[in-house]
Each structure stands twice: as C-alpha cells, then as structure tokens.
Scaffold this motif. Structure first.
Motif, mmCIF file in Angstrom:
data_model
loop_
_atom_site.group_PDB
_atom_site.id
_atom_site.type_symbol
_atom_site.label_atom_id
_atom_site.label_comp_id
_atom_site.label_asym_id
_atom_site.label_seq_id
_atom_site.Cartn_x
_atom_site.Cartn_y
_atom_site.Cartn_z
ATOM 1 N N PHE A 163 -15.414 21.808 -4.122
ATOM 2 C CA PHE A 163 -16.755 21.350 -3.772
ATOM 3 C C PHE A 163 -16.652 20.742 -2.388
ATOM 4 C CE2 PHE A 163 -19.686 17.743 -3.435
ATOM 5 C CZ PHE A 163 -20.903 18.411 -3.587
ATOM 6 N N VAL A 164 -17.399 21.263 -1.430
ATOM 7 C CA VAL A 164 -17.336 20.768 -0.054
ATOM 8 C C VAL A 164 -18.635 20.063 0.285
ATOM 9 C CG1 VAL A 164 -17.019 21.410 2.362
ATOM 10 C CG2 VAL A 164 -15.780 22.652 0.573
ATOM 11 N N THR A 165 -18.511 18.866 0.865
ATOM 12 C CA THR A 165 -19.687 18.075 1.226
ATOM 13 C C THR A 165 -19.466 17.422 2.584
ATOM 14 O OG1 THR A 165 -21.180 16.335 0.440
ATOM 15 C CG2 THR A 165 -18.838 16.004 0.034
ATOM 16 N N PRO A 166 -20.533 17.193 3.359
ATOM 17 C CA PRO A 166 -20.362 16.500 4.630
ATOM 18 C C PRO A 166 -20.132 15.008 4.436
ATOM 19 C CG PRO A 166 -22.668 17.012 4.290
ATOM 20 C CD PRO A 166 -21.909 17.647 3.156
ATOM 21 N N LEU A 193 -21.065 11.381 5.216
ATOM 22 C CA LEU A 193 -22.313 10.729 5.661
ATOM 23 C C LEU A 193 -22.019 9.444 6.411
ATOM 24 C CD1 LEU A 193 -24.397 11.218 2.426
ATOM 25 C CD2 LEU A 193 -24.350 12.652 4.468
ATOM 26 N N TRP A 219 -8.630 15.325 -2.750
ATOM 27 C CA TRP A 219 -9.549 15.340 -1.618
ATOM 28 C C TRP A 219 -8.896 16.069 -0.470
ATOM 29 C CZ3 TRP A 219 -14.243 12.907 -2.278
ATOM 30 C CH2 TRP A 219 -14.334 12.067 -3.372
ATOM 31 N N SER A 251 -16.338 17.611 7.185
ATOM 32 C CA SER A 251 -16.409 18.045 5.783
ATOM 33 C C SER A 251 -15.253 17.492 4.975
ATOM 34 C CB SER A 251 -16.385 19.570 5.700
ATOM 35 O OG SER A 251 -17.543 20.099 6.270
#
Length: 65
Positions: free
Chosen positions: A60-63, A65, A5, A40
């Motif tokens: 893989f990049v994700t915000p 939440l 991560w 992110s």
C-alpha cells in the motif's frame, strides 16, 4: 501481524522501525523520522503465529503528509 515500511525506493530493504501489530481492530500508529512531505511511503502486512509467517500483503503506497 508484522508490518514493514518502505520509503522512496520501494524495492529497498524496509526502514528500521518495522513493528508488530497485535490487533487490527484497534488503531495503531508509528512515527517515521526523516521522511519528507510529498514523498511516498509503502506499507505491507503479514500474519504470524506459532506455525510461522504467512505471505506479505500487496504494498500500500501513500504520500507523506
């Protein structure tokens, strides 16, 4: 499988709670402490067996939440 991560700076070393995934057919979850909503997080996987580790997947990049 190995999982790493990355938080905010995707070129920095991975955050400390990298983990192992034994079976990708089952859901898995990791708690990331200290992350802020809207920032992110990047994730990448690599396979590993008795012969060694394979290449890392694309990031893989994700915000958060």
């Amino acid at each position: 499988y190995l999982i790493e991560w990355y938080y905010k700076d995707l070129t920095a070393p991975p955050i400390t709670n990298s983990g192992k995934v034994q079976d990708l057919t089952k859901p898995f979850m990791f708690q990331l402490d200290g992350v802020t909503t809207g920032d992110s997080v990047g994730v990448r996987l690599a396979a590993k067996n008795a012969l060694g580790q394979g290449p890392w997947s694309p990031m893989f990049v994700t915000p958060v939440l």
